[in-house]
Scaffold this motif. Structure first.
Motif, PDB file in Angstrom:
ATOM      1  N   VAL A 148       3.682  -1.462  -4.720  1.00 29.77           N
ATOM      2  CA  VAL A 148       4.075  -2.600  -3.850  1.00 29.77           C
ATOM      3  C   VAL A 148       4.824  -3.626  -4.763  1.00 29.77           C
ATOM      4  CG1 VAL A 148       3.026  -4.447  -2.390  1.00 29.77           C
ATOM      5  CG2 VAL A 148       1.824  -1.998  -2.492  1.00 29.77           C
ATOM      6  N   VAL A 149       5.826  -4.042  -4.456  1.00 30.33           N
ATOM      7  CA  VAL A 149       6.732  -4.980  -4.879  1.00 30.33           C
ATOM      8  C   VAL A 149       7.220  -6.119  -4.285  1.00 30.33           C
ATOM      9  CG1 VAL A 149       7.489  -3.111  -6.778  1.00 30.33           C
ATOM     10  CG2 VAL A 149       8.953  -3.650  -4.606  1.00 30.33           C
ATOM     11  N   ASP A 150       7.828  -7.017  -5.183  1.00 31.75           N
ATOM     12  CA  ASP A 150       8.524  -8.222  -4.458  1.00 31.75           C
ATOM     13  C   ASP A 150       7.656  -9.261  -3.695  1.00 31.75           C
ATOM     14  OD1 ASP A 150      10.540 -10.001  -3.637  1.00 31.75           O
ATOM     15  OD2 ASP A 150      11.387  -8.853  -2.133  1.00 31.75           O
ATOM     16  N   ASN A 151       6.490  -9.442  -4.124  1.00 33.54           N
ATOM     17  CA  ASN A 151       5.239 -10.360  -3.615  1.00 33.54           C
ATOM     18  C   ASN A 151       4.879  -9.997  -2.299  1.00 33.54           C
ATOM     19  OD1 ASN A 151       5.333 -12.384  -5.342  1.00 33.54           O
ATOM     20  ND2 ASN A 151       7.194 -13.195  -4.680  1.00 33.54           N
ATOM     21  N   PRO A 159      -3.218 -11.582  -8.593  1.00 31.60           N
ATOM     22  CA  PRO A 159      -4.204 -11.292  -7.803  1.00 31.60           C
ATOM     23  C   PRO A 159      -4.453  -9.712  -7.631  1.00 31.60           C
ATOM     24  CG  PRO A 159      -2.624 -12.469  -6.531  1.00 31.60           C
ATOM     25  CD  PRO A 159      -2.258 -12.213  -8.020  1.00 31.60           C
ATOM     26  N   ALA A 160      -5.618  -9.050  -7.527  1.00 29.65           N
ATOM     27  CA  ALA A 160      -5.562  -7.740  -7.356  1.00 29.65           C
ATOM     28  C   ALA A 160      -4.918  -7.390  -5.857  1.00 29.65           C
ATOM     29  CB  ALA A 160      -7.091  -7.270  -7.468  1.00 29.65           C
ATOM     30  N   PHE A 161      -4.511  -6.003  -5.851  1.00 32.20           N
ATOM     31  CA  PHE A 161      -4.224  -5.592  -4.656  1.00 32.20           C
ATOM     32  C   PHE A 161      -5.113  -4.709  -3.820  1.00 32.20           C
ATOM     33  CE2 PHE A 161      -0.387  -6.220  -6.892  1.00 32.20           C
ATOM     34  CZ  PHE A 161       0.698  -6.559  -6.066  1.00 32.20           C
ATOM     35  N   SER A 162      -5.139  -4.549  -2.588  1.00 29.53           N
ATOM     36  CA  SER A 162      -6.099  -3.621  -1.981  1.00 29.53           C
ATOM     37  C   SER A 162      -5.461  -3.018  -0.784  1.00 29.53           C
ATOM     38  CB  SER A 162      -7.288  -4.541  -1.458  1.00 29.53           C
ATOM     39  OG  SER A 162      -7.017  -5.180  -0.339  1.00 29.53           O
ATOM     40  N   GLU A 163      -6.292  -2.314   0.161  1.00 26.81           N
ATOM     41  CA  GLU A 163      -5.566  -1.872   1.425  1.00 26.81           C
ATOM     42  C   GLU A 163      -4.944  -2.835   2.306  1.00 26.81           C
ATOM     43  OE1 GLU A 163      -8.094  -0.581  -0.330  1.00 26.81           O
ATOM     44  OE2 GLU A 163      -7.432   1.462  -0.759  1.00 26.81           O
ATOM     45  N   LYS A 164      -5.797  -4.031   2.242  1.00 27.84           N
ATOM     46  CA  LYS A 164      -5.350  -5.414   2.956  1.00 27.84           C
ATOM     47  C   LYS A 164      -4.196  -5.917   2.706  1.00 27.84           C
ATOM     48  CE  LYS A 164      -9.996  -6.637   4.455  1.00 27.84           C
ATOM     49  NZ  LYS A 164     -10.305  -5.305   5.426  1.00 27.84           N
ATOM     50  N   SER A 165      -3.655  -5.621   1.388  1.00 27.78           N
ATOM     51  CA  SER A 165      -2.343  -6.105   0.980  1.00 27.78           C
ATOM     52  C   SER A 165      -1.325  -5.625   1.706  1.00 27.78           C
ATOM     53  CB  SER A 165      -2.382  -5.803  -0.602  1.00 27.78           C
ATOM     54  OG  SER A 165      -3.226  -6.396  -1.315  1.00 27.78           O
ATOM     55  N   ILE A 166      -1.176  -4.489   2.073  1.00 25.33           N
ATOM     56  CA  ILE A 166      -0.121  -3.951   2.864  1.00 25.33           C
ATOM     57  C   ILE A 166      -0.126  -3.996   4.446  1.00 25.33           C
ATOM     58  CG2 ILE A 166       0.842  -2.677   0.907  1.00 25.33           C
ATOM     59  CD1 ILE A 166      -0.257  -0.193   1.654  1.00 25.33           C
ATOM     60  N   TYR A 221      -4.570   6.303   3.488  1.00 30.14           N
ATOM     61  CA  TYR A 221      -3.709   5.551   2.290  1.00 30.14           C
ATOM     62  C   TYR A 221      -4.737   5.007   1.319  1.00 30.14           C
ATOM     63  CZ  TYR A 221      -3.649   0.829   4.447  1.00 30.14           C
ATOM     64  OH  TYR A 221      -4.108  -0.325   4.777  1.00 30.14           O
ATOM     65  N   SER A 222      -4.337   4.631   0.226  1.00 28.29           N
ATOM     66  CA  SER A 222      -5.432   3.755  -0.768  1.00 28.29           C
ATOM     67  C   SER A 222      -4.351   2.849  -1.689  1.00 28.29           C
ATOM     68  CB  SER A 222      -6.161   4.786  -1.678  1.00 28.29           C
ATOM     69  OG  SER A 222      -5.696   5.494  -2.410  1.00 28.29           O
ATOM     70  N   VAL A 223      -4.894   1.892  -2.068  1.00 27.89           N
ATOM     71  CA  VAL A 223      -4.218   0.927  -2.983  1.00 27.89           C
ATOM     72  C   VAL A 223      -5.145   0.690  -4.220  1.00 27.89           C
ATOM     73  CG1 VAL A 223      -2.741  -1.296  -3.014  1.00 27.89           C
ATOM     74  CG2 VAL A 223      -3.052   0.104  -0.898  1.00 27.89           C
ATOM     75  N   ASN A 224      -4.329   0.806  -5.261  1.00 25.96           N
ATOM     76  CA  ASN A 224      -5.030   0.489  -6.591  1.00 25.96           C
ATOM     77  C   ASN A 224      -4.834  -1.019  -7.005  1.00 25.96           C
ATOM     78  OD1 ASN A 224      -5.978   3.190  -6.967  1.00 25.96           O
ATOM     79  ND2 ASN A 224      -3.769   3.444  -7.851  1.00 25.96           N
ATOM     80  N   VAL A 251      12.060  16.405  -2.429  1.00 24.40           N
ATOM     81  CA  VAL A 251      12.394  15.497  -3.869  1.00 24.40           C
ATOM     82  C   VAL A 251      13.139  14.369  -3.359  1.00 24.40           C
ATOM     83  CG1 VAL A 251      13.564  15.652  -6.046  1.00 24.40           C
ATOM     84  CG2 VAL A 251      12.532  17.715  -5.158  1.00 24.40           C
ATOM     85  N   ALA A 252      12.433  13.104  -3.055  1.00 20.80           N
ATOM     86  CA  ALA A 252      12.909  11.909  -2.657  1.00 20.80           C
ATOM     87  C   ALA A 252      12.163  10.891  -2.650  1.00 20.80           C
ATOM     88  CB  ALA A 252      13.161  12.158  -1.063  1.00 20.80           C
ATOM     89  N   GLY A 253      12.971   9.801  -2.656  1.00 19.58           N
ATOM     90  CA  GLY A 253      12.123   8.443  -2.810  1.00 19.58           C
ATOM     91  C   GLY A 253      12.680   7.612  -1.394  1.00 19.58           C
ATOM     92  N   PHE A 254      12.042   6.611  -1.112  1.00 21.30           N
ATOM     93  CA  PHE A 254      12.467   5.860  -0.130  1.00 21.30           C
ATOM     94  C   PHE A 254      11.890   4.336  -0.318  1.00 21.30           C
ATOM     95  CE2 PHE A 254       8.961   8.295   1.257  1.00 21.30           C
ATOM     96  CZ  PHE A 254       8.066   7.527   2.095  1.00 21.30           C
ATOM     97  N   THR A 255      12.141   3.503   0.761  1.00 21.69           N
ATOM     98  CA  THR A 255      11.808   2.197   0.500  1.00 21.69           C
ATOM     99  C   THR A 255      11.380   1.467   1.686  1.00 21.69           C
ATOM    100  OG1 THR A 255      13.305   1.776  -1.101  1.00 21.69           O
ATOM    101  CG2 THR A 255      12.418  -0.265  -0.173  1.00 21.69           C
ATOM    102  N   ALA A 256      10.081   0.860   1.656  1.00 27.34           N
ATOM    103  CA  ALA A 256       9.755   0.134   3.198  1.00 27.34           C
ATOM    104  C   ALA A 256       9.907  -1.328   3.030  1.00 27.34           C
ATOM    105  CB  ALA A 256       8.348   0.590   3.484  1.00 27.34           C
ATOM    106  N   ARG A 257      10.214  -2.072   4.039  1.00 31.78           N
ATOM    107  CA  ARG A 257      10.103  -3.517   3.987  1.00 31.78           C
ATOM    108  C   ARG A 257       9.185  -4.235   5.058  1.00 31.78           C
ATOM    109  NH1 ARG A 257      12.456  -6.526   0.022  1.00 31.78           N
ATOM    110  NH2 ARG A 257      12.696  -8.089   1.561  1.00 31.78           N
ATOM    111  N   ARG A 258       8.638  -5.125   5.065  1.00 30.98           N
ATOM    112  CA  ARG A 258       7.942  -5.645   6.073  1.00 30.98           C
ATOM    113  C   ARG A 258       8.945  -6.146   7.307  1.00 30.98           C
ATOM    114  NH1 ARG A 258       2.660  -6.876   5.603  1.00 30.98           N
ATOM    115  NH2 ARG A 258       1.762  -7.157   3.441  1.00 30.98           N
ATOM    116  N   GLN A 259       8.275  -5.727   8.491  1.00 27.55           N
ATOM    117  CA  GLN A 259       9.023  -5.888   9.604  1.00 27.55           C
ATOM    118  C   GLN A 259       8.565  -7.371  10.360  1.00 27.55           C
ATOM    119  OE1 GLN A 259       8.521  -2.526  12.414  1.00 27.55           O
ATOM    120  NE2 GLN A 259      10.808  -2.180  11.872  1.00 27.55           N
TER     121      GLN A 259
END
Length: 160
Positions: A136-139, A39-46, A107-110, A152-160
């Motif tokens: 966006v990963v991991d379902n 399924p397509a992602f959108s701003e609502k996905s996150i 933000y915007s989500v493709n 120069v950095a990366g970071f990870t976010a998880r749902r709370q």
């Protein structure tokens, strides 16, 4: 009527057809081929609250004359419509900034789950907006970010 799992290649729908002026209906079966696609992602996905951490990064020139180490953690709330709020604590070369709260954030989500975000903070250790690209990963349970400005950095976010 009890729901049954839907076969990934075919979907069966019951369609009621109007057959005469008295609105008598007869059930008919119609088969539709479903493409094997996500399924397509959108701003609502996150939409919602996420916790994030970035372990080690560097602030590079032109923001600073010499690269300096940095790390951050905090929360981001996505409103489902392209607006967000970030609360973060940042460690820059051993000096703590924060908690910092974004004064602006968008933000915007493709459709493929990639996206980008821009935020501005008061009291941040560097001038200008903070820009990131993400996926966006991991379902839809995790977002991986990459800073796209002088950090120069990366970071990870998880749902709370």
């Amino acid at each position: 009527m009890q729901k049954r799992p839907i076969d990934k290649s075919l979907q069966v729908r019951l369609v009621n057809l109007v057959v005469d002026r008295k609105f008598k209906t007869l059930p008919a079966m119609t088969l539709f081929k479903i493409q094997d696609r996500q399924p397509a992602f959108s701003e609502k996905s996150i939409k919602g609250r996420w916790g994030f951490s970035g372990e080690f990064g560097m602030i590079a020139s032109p923001s600073v004359p010499q690269p300096v180490p940095t790390a951050a953690l905090g929360t981001v709330v996505f409103d489902g419509n392209g607006g967000c709020t970030i609360a973060a604590t940042v460690n820059v070369n051993g000096k703590i900034f924060g908690p910092l709260t974004s004064k602006t954030c968008t933000y915007s989500v493709n459709p493929d789950g990639t996206g980008n975000s821009v935020a501005e903070f008061s009291g941040a250790p560097f001038d200008g907006p903070t820009t990131v690209a993400f996926v966006v990963v991991d379902n839809k349970r995790e977002i991986r970010f990459l800073n796209t400005n002088t950090v120069v950095a990366g970071f990870t976010a998880r749902r709370q």
